[in-house]
Design a protein around this motif. Structure first.
Motif, PDB file in Angstrom:
ATOM      1  N   ASN A  47     -10.330  -1.850  11.745  1.00  0.00           N
ATOM      2  CA  ASN A  47      -9.444  -2.105  10.523  1.00  0.00           C
ATOM      3  C   ASN A  47      -8.993  -1.048   9.778  1.00  0.00           C
ATOM      4  O   ASN A  47      -8.035  -1.210   9.310  1.00  0.00           O
ATOM      5  CB  ASN A  47     -10.084  -3.236   9.770  1.00  0.00           C
ATOM      6  N   ALA A  50      -5.918   4.787  10.660  1.00  0.00           N
ATOM      7  CA  ALA A  50      -4.896   4.559  11.625  1.00  0.00           C
ATOM      8  C   ALA A  50      -5.199   5.862  12.400  1.00  0.00           C
ATOM      9  O   ALA A  50      -6.363   6.648  12.437  1.00  0.00           O
ATOM     10  CB  ALA A  50      -3.558   4.907  10.906  1.00  0.00           C
ATOM     11  N   ASP A  72      -1.751   2.343  17.157  1.00  0.00           N
ATOM     12  CA  ASP A  72      -1.827   1.943  16.016  1.00  0.00           C
ATOM     13  C   ASP A  72      -1.063   0.504  15.877  1.00  0.00           C
ATOM     14  O   ASP A  72       0.120   0.439  16.497  1.00  0.00           O
ATOM     15  CB  ASP A  72      -1.043   2.692  14.874  1.00  0.00           C
ATOM     16  N   TYR A  73      -1.752  -0.462  15.278  1.00  0.00           N
ATOM     17  CA  TYR A  73      -0.972  -1.887  15.074  1.00  0.00           C
ATOM     18  C   TYR A  73      -0.007  -2.008  14.168  1.00  0.00           C
ATOM     19  O   TYR A  73       0.250  -0.854  13.572  1.00  0.00           O
ATOM     20  CB  TYR A  73      -2.024  -2.866  14.946  1.00  0.00           C
ATOM     21  N   TYR A  76       0.064  -0.175  10.575  1.00  0.00           N
ATOM     22  CA  TYR A  76      -0.694   0.939  10.411  1.00  0.00           C
ATOM     23  C   TYR A  76      -0.084   2.199  10.785  1.00  0.00           C
ATOM     24  O   TYR A  76       0.779   2.064  11.733  1.00  0.00           O
ATOM     25  CB  TYR A  76      -1.904   0.572  11.462  1.00  0.00           C
ATOM     26  N   GLY A  77      -0.374   3.138  10.024  1.00  0.00           N
ATOM     27  CA  GLY A  77      -0.021   4.602  10.240  1.00  0.00           C
ATOM     28  C   GLY A  77       1.730   4.303  10.460  1.00  0.00           C
ATOM     29  O   GLY A  77       2.255   4.121   9.566  1.00  0.00           O
ATOM     30  N   SER A  79       3.293   2.932  13.058  1.00  0.00           N
ATOM     31  CA  SER A  79       3.965   1.839  13.540  1.00  0.00           C
ATOM     32  C   SER A  79       4.811   1.050  12.930  1.00  0.00           C
ATOM     33  O   SER A  79       4.537   0.988  11.571  1.00  0.00           O
ATOM     34  CB  SER A  79       2.894   0.949  14.198  1.00  0.00           C
ATOM     35  N   PRO A 153      -6.306  -6.878   5.907  1.00  0.00           N
ATOM     36  CA  PRO A 153      -4.940  -7.306   5.555  1.00  0.00           C
ATOM     37  C   PRO A 153      -4.477  -8.613   5.690  1.00  0.00           C
ATOM     38  O   PRO A 153      -4.997  -9.387   6.329  1.00  0.00           O
ATOM     39  CB  PRO A 153      -4.100  -6.525   6.953  1.00  0.00           C
TER      40      PRO A 153
END
Length: 232
Positions: A47, A50, A72-73, A76-77, A79, A153
């Motif tokens: 979690n 990133a 990265d999901y 995140y970062g 993405s 999140p």
């Protein structure tokens, strides 16, 4: 993180954007071993942070003759977008795996998940045929322990992510690593319950003295990982 952020690491890497839906891409980093590659490790991270941070541990795997792909999901970062439905998590995991198969034979792919990422990794291994699944600090089901976890999140709070259901469908060997001092995702309530459900397919290794985030920095983990990857 801004889209123009420039990654910097001590070893060569390739930045990749993987399309998962129309106008939505996930940002990823591929690190390659400097010797003949035995295959790819697809890494679903935790979690916190990133891939600009997670990528710093790439050498653990490239030194063991595997390339490694960090992704990265959403949210995140670098993405795109955010998750609105739990099904989008699984769609993205499958799209990333599909991308991995365009570059590596599936028989040479290992799926690895840490903490939050273990549910995504378990799902991916259940729906495909990698040669090994590695789970580090896994949960039994996300909604089983969400009340006691550190802040996450909001988009993930109500998701089930039932790892215990996914593992029933996994056909490859499963290796679990869990720290004896993990007080966030407690092994007795999570990984040991998973092992008890599927003892014939799971090997469970406790990393002595390690907390939730400290597994990978221990000598025991380094040695166990080296021995594991030598067999694959």
């Amino acid at each position: 993180m801004e889209k123009d952020y420039v990654y910097s690491f001590d070893q060569p890497f390739e930045e990749i954007n993987i399309n998962v839906e129309k106008d939505i891409t996930l940002n990823a980093l591929l690190f390659k071993t400097n010797t003949t590659s035995k295959g790819l490790i697809l890494y679903f991270h935790g979690n916190a942070g990133a891939i600009h941070e997670w990528g710093t541990r790439a050498s653990l795997y490239t030194e063991n003759k595997f390339d490694i792909l960090f992704v990265d999901y959403r949210g995140y970062g670098k993405s795109d977008s955010f998750y609105e439905e739990e099904s989008e998590l699984y769609n993205d995991a499958q799209k990333v795996y599909d991308y991995a198969k365009t570059r590596y034979d599936e028989k040479n792919i290992i799926v690895l998940g840490f903490s939050l990422g273990t549910g995504f990794a378990a799902y991916t291994a259940a729906k495909n045929r990698p040669k090994l699944l590695i789970l580090e600090a896994p949960y039994y089901a996300w909604n089983d322990f969400i009340a006691s976890i550190a802040p996450v999140p909001k988009m993930l709070i109500n998701y089930e992510i039932p790892s215990y259901k996914f593992l029933k469908e996994v056909t490859c060997p499963i290796q679990i690593f869990h720290g004896t001092h993990d007080f966030l995702i407690k092994p007795e309530e999570n990984s040991k319950r998973l092992e008890a459900l599927y003892p014939e397919k799971i090997k469970h290794t406790m990393i002595k003295g390690a907390g939730h985030n400290g597994i990978y920095i221990t000598k025991q983990y380094y040695d166990e990982l080296k021995n594991l990857l030598e067999r694959y």
